[in-house]
Design a protein around this motif. Sequence first.
Motif, PDB file in Angstrom:
ATOM      1  N   LEU A 373      26.189 -23.196  20.008  1.00  0.00           N
ATOM      2  CA  LEU A 373      26.226 -24.416  20.822  1.00  0.00           C
ATOM      3  C   LEU A 373      27.680 -24.793  21.064  1.00  0.00           C
ATOM      4  O   LEU A 373      28.485 -24.798  20.133  1.00  0.00           O
ATOM      5  CB  LEU A 373      25.518 -25.561  20.113  1.00  0.00           C
ATOM      6  CG  LEU A 373      23.990 -25.549  20.118  1.00  0.00           C
ATOM      7  CD1 LEU A 373      23.444 -26.504  19.069  1.00  0.00           C
ATOM      8  CD2 LEU A 373      23.441 -25.902  21.496  1.00  0.00           C
ATOM      9  N   VAL A 374      28.006 -25.092  22.297  1.00  0.00           N
ATOM     10  CA  VAL A 374      29.341 -25.572  22.621  1.00  0.00           C
ATOM     11  C   VAL A 374      29.197 -26.792  23.530  1.00  0.00           C
ATOM     12  O   VAL A 374      28.443 -26.763  24.513  1.00  0.00           O
ATOM     13  CB  VAL A 374      30.199 -24.467  23.275  1.00  0.00           C
ATOM     14  CG1 VAL A 374      29.533 -23.894  24.515  1.00  0.00           C
ATOM     15  CG2 VAL A 374      31.590 -24.982  23.611  1.00  0.00           C
ATOM     16  N   ASP A 375      29.869 -27.858  23.191  1.00  0.00           N
ATOM     17  CA  ASP A 375      29.813 -29.070  23.993  1.00  0.00           C
ATOM     18  C   ASP A 375      30.508 -28.859  25.331  1.00  0.00           C
ATOM     19  O   ASP A 375      31.483 -28.100  25.428  1.00  0.00           O
ATOM     20  CB  ASP A 375      30.481 -30.214  23.219  1.00  0.00           C
ATOM     21  CG  ASP A 375      30.255 -31.561  23.871  1.00  0.00           C
ATOM     22  OD1 ASP A 375      29.123 -32.073  23.805  1.00  0.00           O
ATOM     23  OD2 ASP A 375      31.220 -32.101  24.460  1.00  0.00           O
ATOM     24  N   ASP A 376      30.028 -29.551  26.356  1.00  0.00           N
ATOM     25  CA  ASP A 376      30.627 -29.410  27.689  1.00  0.00           C
ATOM     26  C   ASP A 376      32.134 -29.660  27.650  1.00  0.00           C
ATOM     27  O   ASP A 376      32.905 -28.987  28.350  1.00  0.00           O
ATOM     28  CB  ASP A 376      29.977 -30.387  28.666  1.00  0.00           C
ATOM     29  CG  ASP A 376      28.567 -29.998  29.054  1.00  0.00           C
ATOM     30  OD1 ASP A 376      28.190 -28.828  28.819  1.00  0.00           O
ATOM     31  OD2 ASP A 376      27.837 -30.856  29.584  1.00  0.00           O
ATOM     32  N   LEU A 405      11.872 -22.023  13.881  1.00  0.00           N
ATOM     33  CA  LEU A 405      12.911 -22.670  13.075  1.00  0.00           C
ATOM     34  C   LEU A 405      13.954 -23.421  13.896  1.00  0.00           C
ATOM     35  O   LEU A 405      14.378 -24.514  13.515  1.00  0.00           O
ATOM     36  CB  LEU A 405      13.611 -21.624  12.199  1.00  0.00           C
ATOM     37  CG  LEU A 405      12.748 -20.958  11.119  1.00  0.00           C
ATOM     38  CD1 LEU A 405      13.555 -19.890  10.394  1.00  0.00           C
ATOM     39  CD2 LEU A 405      12.215 -21.984  10.135  1.00  0.00           C
ATOM     40  N   THR A 406      14.405 -22.852  15.011  1.00  0.00           N
ATOM     41  CA  THR A 406      15.559 -23.413  15.707  1.00  0.00           C
ATOM     42  C   THR A 406      15.197 -24.578  16.629  1.00  0.00           C
ATOM     43  O   THR A 406      15.768 -25.669  16.516  1.00  0.00           O
ATOM     44  CB  THR A 406      16.275 -22.319  16.518  1.00  0.00           C
ATOM     45  OG1 THR A 406      16.664 -21.269  15.623  1.00  0.00           O
ATOM     46  CG2 THR A 406      17.510 -22.868  17.200  1.00  0.00           C
ATOM     47  N   VAL A 407      14.272 -24.373  17.547  1.00  0.00           N
ATOM     48  CA  VAL A 407      13.951 -25.418  18.529  1.00  0.00           C
ATOM     49  C   VAL A 407      13.469 -26.702  17.868  1.00  0.00           C
ATOM     50  O   VAL A 407      13.903 -27.804  18.262  1.00  0.00           O
ATOM     51  CB  VAL A 407      12.931 -24.895  19.562  1.00  0.00           C
ATOM     52  CG1 VAL A 407      12.504 -26.021  20.505  1.00  0.00           C
ATOM     53  CG2 VAL A 407      13.526 -23.735  20.359  1.00  0.00           C
ATOM     54  N   PRO A 408      12.606 -26.638  16.832  1.00  0.00           N
ATOM     55  CA  PRO A 408      12.205 -27.908  16.197  1.00  0.00           C
ATOM     56  C   PRO A 408      13.374 -28.671  15.585  1.00  0.00           C
ATOM     57  O   PRO A 408      13.325 -29.904  15.502  1.00  0.00           O
ATOM     58  CB  PRO A 408      11.217 -27.458  15.113  1.00  0.00           C
ATOM     59  CG  PRO A 408      10.683 -26.148  15.604  1.00  0.00           C
ATOM     60  CD  PRO A 408      11.843 -25.498  16.292  1.00  0.00           C
ATOM     61  N   ARG A 409      14.409 -27.965  15.170  1.00  0.00           N
ATOM     62  CA  ARG A 409      15.550 -28.630  14.559  1.00  0.00           C
ATOM     63  C   ARG A 409      16.502 -29.219  15.604  1.00  0.00           C
ATOM     64  O   ARG A 409      17.125 -30.250  15.382  1.00  0.00           O
ATOM     65  CB  ARG A 409      16.299 -27.651  13.653  1.00  0.00           C
ATOM     66  CG  ARG A 409      15.570 -27.383  12.344  1.00  0.00           C
ATOM     67  CD  ARG A 409      16.012 -26.076  11.680  1.00  0.00           C
ATOM     68  NE  ARG A 409      15.519 -25.998  10.311  1.00  0.00           N
ATOM     69  CZ  ARG A 409      14.260 -25.747   9.969  1.00  0.00           C
ATOM     70  NH1 ARG A 409      13.349 -25.556  10.928  1.00  0.00           N
ATOM     71  NH2 ARG A 409      13.893 -25.688   8.699  1.00  0.00           N
ATOM     72  N   LEU A 410      16.619 -28.537  16.737  1.00  0.00           N
ATOM     73  CA  LEU A 410      17.556 -28.981  17.770  1.00  0.00           C
ATOM     74  C   LEU A 410      16.913 -29.897  18.804  1.00  0.00           C
ATOM     75  O   LEU A 410      17.598 -30.736  19.406  1.00  0.00           O
ATOM     76  CB  LEU A 410      18.157 -27.770  18.488  1.00  0.00           C
ATOM     77  CG  LEU A 410      19.017 -26.811  17.667  1.00  0.00           C
ATOM     78  CD1 LEU A 410      19.506 -25.668  18.549  1.00  0.00           C
ATOM     79  CD2 LEU A 410      20.190 -27.543  17.033  1.00  0.00           C
ATOM     80  N   ASP A 416      18.097 -25.712  24.815  1.00  0.00           N
ATOM     81  CA  ASP A 416      18.302 -25.031  26.086  1.00  0.00           C
ATOM     82  C   ASP A 416      19.777 -24.904  26.468  1.00  0.00           C
ATOM     83  O   ASP A 416      20.101 -24.372  27.532  1.00  0.00           O
ATOM     84  CB  ASP A 416      17.543 -25.750  27.202  1.00  0.00           C
ATOM     85  CG  ASP A 416      16.052 -25.433  27.182  1.00  0.00           C
ATOM     86  OD1 ASP A 416      15.656 -24.501  26.458  1.00  0.00           O
ATOM     87  OD2 ASP A 416      15.289 -26.108  27.893  1.00  0.00           O
ATOM     88  N   LYS A 417      20.669 -25.382  25.614  1.00  0.00           N
ATOM     89  CA  LYS A 417      22.106 -25.222  25.856  1.00  0.00           C
ATOM     90  C   LYS A 417      22.736 -24.185  24.926  1.00  0.00           C
ATOM     91  O   LYS A 417      23.956 -24.137  24.783  1.00  0.00           O
ATOM     92  CB  LYS A 417      22.814 -26.565  25.702  1.00  0.00           C
ATOM     93  CG  LYS A 417      22.450 -27.577  26.786  1.00  0.00           C
ATOM     94  CD  LYS A 417      23.266 -28.853  26.659  1.00  0.00           C
ATOM     95  CE  LYS A 417      22.952 -29.825  27.788  1.00  0.00           C
ATOM     96  NZ  LYS A 417      23.762 -31.071  27.685  1.00  0.00           N
ATOM     97  N   GLN A 418      21.914 -23.353  24.321  1.00  0.00           N
ATOM     98  CA  GLN A 418      22.418 -22.362  23.390  1.00  0.00           C
ATOM     99  C   GLN A 418      22.906 -21.094  24.104  1.00  0.00           C
ATOM    100  O   GLN A 418      22.407 -20.732  25.169  1.00  0.00           O
ATOM    101  CB  GLN A 418      21.321 -21.956  22.412  1.00  0.00           C
ATOM    102  CG  GLN A 418      20.848 -23.063  21.493  1.00  0.00           C
ATOM    103  CD  GLN A 418      19.733 -22.585  20.595  1.00  0.00           C
ATOM    104  OE1 GLN A 418      19.973 -22.101  19.497  1.00  0.00           O
ATOM    105  NE2 GLN A 418      18.504 -22.710  21.075  1.00  0.00           N
ATOM    106  N   TYR A 419      23.883 -20.436  23.477  1.00  0.00           N
ATOM    107  CA  TYR A 419      24.365 -19.116  23.903  1.00  0.00           C
ATOM    108  C   TYR A 419      24.749 -19.095  25.389  1.00  0.00           C
ATOM    109  O   TYR A 419      24.194 -18.356  26.197  1.00  0.00           O
ATOM    110  CB  TYR A 419      23.318 -18.037  23.596  1.00  0.00           C
ATOM    111  CG  TYR A 419      22.881 -18.050  22.154  1.00  0.00           C
ATOM    112  CD1 TYR A 419      23.813 -17.817  21.142  1.00  0.00           C
ATOM    113  CD2 TYR A 419      21.561 -18.316  21.800  1.00  0.00           C
ATOM    114  CE1 TYR A 419      23.427 -17.847  19.809  1.00  0.00           C
ATOM    115  CE2 TYR A 419      21.169 -18.346  20.468  1.00  0.00           C
ATOM    116  CZ  TYR A 419      22.113 -18.116  19.472  1.00  0.00           C
ATOM    117  OH  TYR A 419      21.740 -18.151  18.160  1.00  0.00           O
ATOM    118  N   ARG A 420      25.743 -19.901  25.720  1.00  0.00           N
ATOM    119  CA  ARG A 420      26.163 -20.060  27.119  1.00  0.00           C
ATOM    120  C   ARG A 420      27.171 -18.960  27.482  1.00  0.00           C
ATOM    121  O   ARG A 420      28.309 -19.211  27.854  1.00  0.00           O
ATOM    122  CB  ARG A 420      26.741 -21.461  27.316  1.00  0.00           C
ATOM    123  CG  ARG A 420      25.725 -22.547  26.992  1.00  0.00           C
ATOM    124  CD  ARG A 420      26.334 -23.932  26.961  1.00  0.00           C
ATOM    125  NE  ARG A 420      26.730 -24.396  28.292  1.00  0.00           N
ATOM    126  CZ  ARG A 420      27.300 -25.574  28.524  1.00  0.00           C
ATOM    127  NH1 ARG A 420      27.550 -26.402  27.515  1.00  0.00           N
ATOM    128  NH2 ARG A 420      27.631 -25.924  29.742  1.00  0.00           N
TER     129      ARG A 420
END
Length: 540
Positions: A373-376, A405-410, A416-420
């Motif tokens: 994850l990287v912020d805009d 595991l991942t989507v429920p936590r995020l 949907d902003k992962q691995y850009r």
Amino acid sequence: MAITLFRNGTIWICASEPTESALLIHDGVIAALGDEALAMAAEHAETVEVDLDGGFLMPSFGDGHAHPMLGGLEYVGPAVRPCDSVEEIVAEVRKFAEANPDEEWIVGASYNGSLAENSLFDARWLDEAVPDRPVALRAWDYHTMWVNSVALERAGITPETPDPVIGEIPHREDGSVLGTLREWGAVDLVAAVMPERDEDVRVAALGTAADYYLARGVTWVQDAWVEPADLETYLTAAQRDALRIRFNLALYADPRHFDSQLAGFADARRRVEEAGSPLLTAHTVKFFADGIVENETGAMLTPYCTGLHEHGMTVWEGDSLAQAARRVDELGFQIHIHAIGDAAVRQALDAIEYAIESNGPRDRRPVVAHVQLVDDADLERFAKLGVIPCMQPLWAQMDALMTVLTVPRLGVERADKQYRMRSLDESGAPLALGSDWPVSSGAPLDGIATGISRRTSDGEPEGGWTPEEALTIERALGAYTAGVAEQAFAENDWGRLIPGASADLVWLAGDPRETPASQLPDVVVRATYLRGELGYSVTP
């Protein structure tokens, strides 16, 4: 070495150059391409000709972030990676223990963390298989360990044991220790009482790793977590001429011991240089900025959705990461930082920026690995600072790890902003790719298949998950070859098929540019060459 001519196929130079029809190598170096290669070959009666049989010859792949020692050692213990249930894992551990009655400890990796609720595994499940000897299994994230009750006893872990620095010891509702250990502060409690592996076994594990990589077209690997014992094994392997592929070592920086480690980094680099192996370097220091999302230890700017932790775990508190990065940068090392969450990515970029401001300009090529994850606000900073995002394209899919595991936590919006990858690439950041093997498959074609489609191996979802972040096939091939070579300070030595470069090559049975993404993992690696020497081949 004989002169070798490759012809009768497509020869892919790099992403920015047209293909050629012939390539000539001499003494392990690319001597000529195209018509010039044919002309030079005709002048030498001793030329050996390789008929590519309509195949695809390209630069061999590099892996910008992996753990080859751990990957090789997986083959030594119980084969738990293929297991699809807790019951299968327990049965495999029992089978291995019965076949190895003299093993003091049963040590293995790497089980699927999504097979138990919240990735919490109970020691009593392993007790059913092995009640009288310690068992320690690494999860496939390698940030988590599952142990039996005897291992907890050997480590002195009781209900009163506090959570260590950089670690967590989950408990059952009655307060007893569960048997899952999260992050290396907790894992180290068990690792400290485990017997050391025999050095011959460890050297053989590097050979296993080399065999694995050569069969997948890879000839350079960044070992992204090297501790003192690992350094000794690499030096022993170099002395025995047992490496077989190129390795760069990233020496692990631990915030608990950093001041005492610093002098050792320079000494380790000196010893590697004095070993004189052309296949071994130690240019890099590795930092962890955080943990992983699956454990809710990835450091986040906004809280997790499930409430186990609020913002995750910050490994280096305050400005300590920036100060440590500055100090290794002063010694001329490349900085390589694991950063999963957006807060960790920001901290990593801040630390690199501070090192640059403090020490002045030089060719440093710092790396931030994973960048889940990287912020805009931080997206453009990679290109501005010259930071290489080394990303794992295979992770950009809606598999069980992601959905369970991942989507429920995020939450869906943040997930949907992962691995850009495409956004970073188009921003001008010098993208490199890697696998994190054995956390996930070390086959570049597996990763590329996902990176260009954002779909699972079953083709889900149709159209791809966040398809706007999919790479083109040319960019994916380039980031796994020339991109990794740039990370390795080796862009003039390998990563492109140009005259004067080392003949590090992979021969594929088909053209990946014309192969549907779903079929890329099935493209056969016909041969892999390192410095013109055949390292792997398969009979057509």
